[in-house]
Scaffold this active site. Structure first.
Site, PDB file in Angstrom:
ATOM      1  CB  SER A   1      -0.922   0.068   1.167  1.00  0.00           C
ATOM      2  OG  SER A   1      -0.326  -0.259   2.380  1.00  0.00           O
TER       3      SER A   1
ATOM      4  N   GLY B   1      -1.803  -4.091   0.580  1.00  0.00           N
ATOM      5  CA  GLY B   1      -2.119  -5.588   1.633  1.00  0.00           C
ATOM      6  C   GLY B   1      -1.002  -6.553   1.499  1.00  0.00           C
TER       7      GLY B   1
ATOM      8  CG  ASN C   1       1.149  -5.206   4.498  1.00  0.00           C
ATOM      9  OD1 ASN C   1       0.705  -4.183   5.478  1.00  0.00           O
ATOM     10  ND2 ASN C   1       1.167  -4.854   3.246  1.00  0.00           N
TER      11      ASN C   1
ATOM     12  CG  ASP D   1      -4.034   4.848   8.216  1.00  0.00           C
ATOM     13  OD1 ASP D   1      -3.157   5.595   8.400  1.00  0.00           O
ATOM     14  OD2 ASP D   1      -4.260   4.131   7.108  1.00  0.00           O
TER      15      ASP D   1
ATOM     16  CG  HIS E   1      -1.740   3.505   4.609  1.00  0.00           C
ATOM     17  ND1 HIS E   1      -2.332   3.140   5.345  1.00  0.00           N
ATOM     18  CD2 HIS E   1      -1.059   2.393   3.847  1.00  0.00           C
ATOM     19  CE1 HIS E   1      -2.455   1.603   5.219  1.00  0.00           C
ATOM     20  NE2 HIS E   1      -1.777   1.316   4.444  1.00  0.00           N
TER      21      HIS E   1
END
Length: 224
Positions: free
Chosen positions: A47, A84, A113, A197, A200
């Site tokens: 991402s 992801g 991730n 969030d 990111h």
């Protein structure tokens, strides 16, 4: 005599038109051939490279493509990043991507991730090494983008995670950006350049991310 001159003029005009058309076709074909011959930079990431939460065309990969054009560097960029994605996902996709795009340079931006999901670090290391090896065997140079974990993961884990990238780069002889988010995640206010969030980077961070990649990528392009 006048009729003959008119006939000659018509023949001349027709010939001139045909020559112009052929020149245009030749020029267009040459431009297309030149573009196809330009080295291709393939970005395989998650991402952070897939413009998650960003307006299309504002991510660091798009900014990199703009910089190549602005500085008249003969290269093309293909972004094969998926939000992801893990190193396992990248490993499962890399062979097909290499066959499809035949890149001159592969930029690997994966691993974050894996850590967020608590996956074994030895698996992350093996997956990155395999992707780097397959890329080299396909004739591409490799640039590995290193990541670091937040302090709350613990100093020991942070060090071990950091060493995953340095070890792969050393063993597989790849170029390395030690910390892809330098100047973004290590600032005095670590939330300033992140989306809500706090995972990111936001649009304002993308130029810094591109600039972190640019020096090592430029070296690889110059070595072609």
């Amino acid at each position: 005599m006048e009729g003959l001159l008119k006939l000659k003029r018509r023949h001349f005009n027709a010939l001139a038109t045909a020559l112009c058309a052929l020149a245009a076709i030749g020029s267009s074909g040459l431009t297309h051939a030149q573009a196809a011959a330009d080295p291709l930079v393939l970005v395989v990431g998650d991402s952070l490279s897939a413009e998650y939460g960003l307006k299309r065309g504002t991510g660091w990969v798009a900014l990199l493509d703009e910089r190549l054009k602005r500085e008249k560097v003969r290269a093309r960029v293909v972004n094969a990043s998926i939000s992801g994605d893990t190193t396992s996902g990248g490993r499962s996709r890399i062979a097909a991507l290499l066959t499809q795009h035949k890149p001159a340079i592969v930029v690997l931006e994966l691993g974050g991730n894996d850590a967020l999901r608590g996956l074994p670090l030895n698996m992350t290391r093996d997956n990155l090494a395999t992707m780097a090896r397959l890329s080299r065997e396909a004739g591409a140079r490799v640039l590995l983008l290193g990541m670091e974990m937040p302090p709350n993961y613990g100093a020991r884990y942070g060090q071990e995670f950091r060493e995953v990238f340095t070890t792969v780069a050393k063993n597989e002889k790849t170029a390395l950006v030690p910390f892809f988010l330098k100047g973004v995640a290590d600032t005095k206010d670590p939330t300033a350049l992140f989306q809500a969030d706090r995972i990111h980077p936001n649009e304002a961070a993308q130029a810094t991310m591109r600039d972190n990649v640019w020096p090592e990528l430029r070296k690889l392009l110059a070595a072609r």
